[in-house]
Design an enzyme around this catalytic site. Structure first.
Site, short mmCIF file in Angstrom:
data_model
loop_
_atom_site.label_atom_id
_atom_site.label_comp_id
_atom_site.label_asym_id
_atom_site.label_seq_id
_atom_site.Cartn_x
_atom_site.Cartn_y
_atom_site.Cartn_z
N ASP A 77 0.32 -1.62 -0.44
CA ASP A 77 0.14 -0.40 -0.31
C ASP A 77 1.22 1.24 -0.13
O ASP A 77 0.34 2.54 0.54
CB ASP A 77 -0.68 0.18 1.08
CG ASP A 77 -2.00 -0.93 1.01
OD1 ASP A 77 -2.85 -1.26 -0.21
OD2 ASP A 77 -2.66 -1.64 1.95
N GLU A 271 -11.39 -1.83 -3.79
CA GLU A 271 -11.00 -0.57 -2.33
C GLU A 271 -10.14 0.04 -2.75
O GLU A 271 -9.80 0.48 -3.75
CB GLU A 271 -10.65 -2.07 -1.10
CG GLU A 271 -9.32 -2.92 -1.68
CD GLU A 271 -9.20 -4.09 -0.67
OE1 GLU A 271 -9.40 -3.61 0.81
OE2 GLU A 271 -8.32 -4.82 -0.83
#
Length: 497
Positions: A77, A271
């Site tokens: 991420d 997401e």
């Protein structure tokens, strides 16, 4: 509406495979969604590139994949920002099981995003108020999915804490006045809670509608009004109005929040929202499907665009992302498996992927970078797979007390050379102390020239070679003998050991 199962990695196995000595910043033992931790606090000799010359066209990035070297895994991420001084920074999910504190990790590059070094953690431990928030059950093992943005001289670092598999989650905030860890004013100040979930009051017609309060991404509209895109699985992606300078939601934000993307399918696997402006449109980037499963990861990057920050976001076929739309623009290809967890800064997309070319730790989560190619108003990404291939073997020359060694290779993404030396006939290799910049030629090949002191008379023979690498693999050149000072001769090529 569960997130995908964790991707796992044992610290001892990674350290042994990579031949690393663990320091205070330990390696991860496991990873779950937004949990794939970061590299150890160690110095890898010879991975700092020479400063790039300004306005050199051979160094300018073309649209497409950008090869990165140095400490680039494990990273999960990544949140990318390029500071005013030209330093590139990436912030990533922390180590699991609270190793090294479990807090957000930082990485930096001083050569335009090519060579990366681990910079440490934001804090030594997870803030105590987060443990109090989760005191009724399992405590978060680490902090997830950072976002970094700047406003009026302040850097805002958003991050998440959660319990795996549910939406008992929160997004919180820290601020700083500098990103440089060596600056005397460097300090990440805890600003506490931003939003938490389950949230209520988002839809008067559906009292049960809520989001999972992770994966924040900040965007300002054309008038400078800030918003936070947020969400993971559950009811998808939401846009929350926030305000400066607090960086937190406005009063009564629940009734002003917009549900901008929902796949309306079992599990709703969407997401990692990130909105960026380009031209007259806002582009919503998301990750579809499942991360964190190594070789079995199905993550991919999809996008839609809108003339309003609040949507509707339509894909290339005119389908609304609130209803299943979304054009997939980056998917698994070659050794790149499950790209996603993205952020955007300028024309660069940062993401993680599971690296199938890493022979020591297959499918370790790794930093990926692509320069966006804007084609007919849409972001495009080069997914060409071309392994590095040496096209010109090294040639070594000496001029006075200095020797130079040059080699050339091809590949897509463009390969980067990491030079190595050996003083024991090739039994052991070490990275050269200072790495040169790899330059693109007019023919589309990639050339690197290493300069180092020439061999002294009577010195044992030193071998030199280059390892050209990109996201899909590597190619090792023949070895050449470092020429002696003042000889001006070319070293004789020798085979790899």
């Amino acid at each position: 509406m569960m997130k995908s199962r964790p991707w796992a990695l044992r610290a001892a196995g990674l350290a042994a495979a990579l031949g690393l000595t663990l320091t205070a910043a330990a390696l991860p033992t496991a990873a779950s969604p937004h949990i794939a931790a970061s590299a150890p606090a160690l110095k890898v000799p010879g991975t700092v590139s020479a400063p790039a010359a300004k306005n050199d066209p051979s160094l300018a990035d073309l649209p497409g994949g950008k090869t990165v070297v140095g400490q680039t895994s494990p990273i999960h991420d990544p949140a990318l920002i390029i500071d005013d001084d030209g330093t590139w920074y990436v912030y990533s999910t922390g180590l699991v099981n609270r190793e090294n504190g479990g807090t957000i990790q930082a990485w930096s590059s001083h050569d335009q995003g090519t060579t990366w070094e681990y910079s440490g953690t934001v804090w030594d431990r997870i803030p105590a108020w987060i443990d109090e928030h989760f005191a009724d059950g399992e405590l978060p093992g680490n902090l997830w999915a950072p976002e970094i943005t700047e406003h009026n001289g302040t850097y805002y670092l958003y991050y998440s804490a959660s319990r795996f598999g549910g939406n008992t989650s929160l997004t919180a905030l820290a601020t700083n006045t500098t990103l440089d860890p060596t600056h005397p004013d460097y300090e990440w100040v805890d600003r506490g809670l931003v939003v938490s979930s389950p949230a209520t009051g988002l839809d008067p017609d559906n009292p049960g509608k809520t989001f999972n309060a992770i994966d924040a991404g900040i965007i300002e509209d054309a008038d400078g009004t800030p918003y936070m895109a947020i969400g993971s699985f559950w009811y998808g992606i939401f846009l929350v109005p926030i305000e400066w300078p607090s960086g937190k939601p406005v009063a009564g934000w629940q009734s002003q929040t917009v549900n901008i993307a929902d796949r309306f399918m079992p599990g709703n696997p969407i997401e990692a929202p990130y909105i960026t402006r380009h031209g007259g449109y806002y582009y919503l980037f998301v990750s579809f499907d499942s991360c964190c499963r190594g070789a079995d990861s199905t993550y991919k990057v999809a996008v839609g665009r809108s003339t309003s920050v609040k949507g509707p976001y339509l894909d290339k076929d005119g389908r609304d992302m609130f209803g299943g739309g979304g054009s997939v623009v980056l998917d698994s290809h070659g050794a790149v498996t499950g790209p996603g967890g993205q952020s955007v800064f300028g024309d660069y997309l940062a993401f993680h992927y599971y690296d199938g070319s890493n022979q020591d730790i297959p499918y370790v989560p790794t930093l990926g970078l692509q320069k966006i190619d804007w084609v007919d108003g849409w972001p495009a990404f080069d997914q060409t797979v071309e392994l590095p291939q040496v096209s010109k073997q090294p040639k070594a020359r000496a001029a006075g007390s200095t020797a130079s060694v040059a080699a050339t290779a091809t590949g897509t993404p463009g390969p980067v050379a990491v030079w190595e030396t050996s003083s024991d006939g090739g039994a052991n290799w070490q990275k050269a102390g200072r790495q040169p910049v790899t330059k693109r030629t007019d023919e589309g090949t990639y050339t690197s020239t290493l300069e180092l002191p020439a061999a002294a008379p009577g010195q044992p023979a030193v071998l030199v070679r280059a390892v050209f690498q990109n996201a899909h693999g590597k190619a090792v050149t023949d070895a050449v003998v470092l020429p002696a000072a003042n000889h001006g001769s070319t070293g004789k090529g020798q085979p790899n050991p």
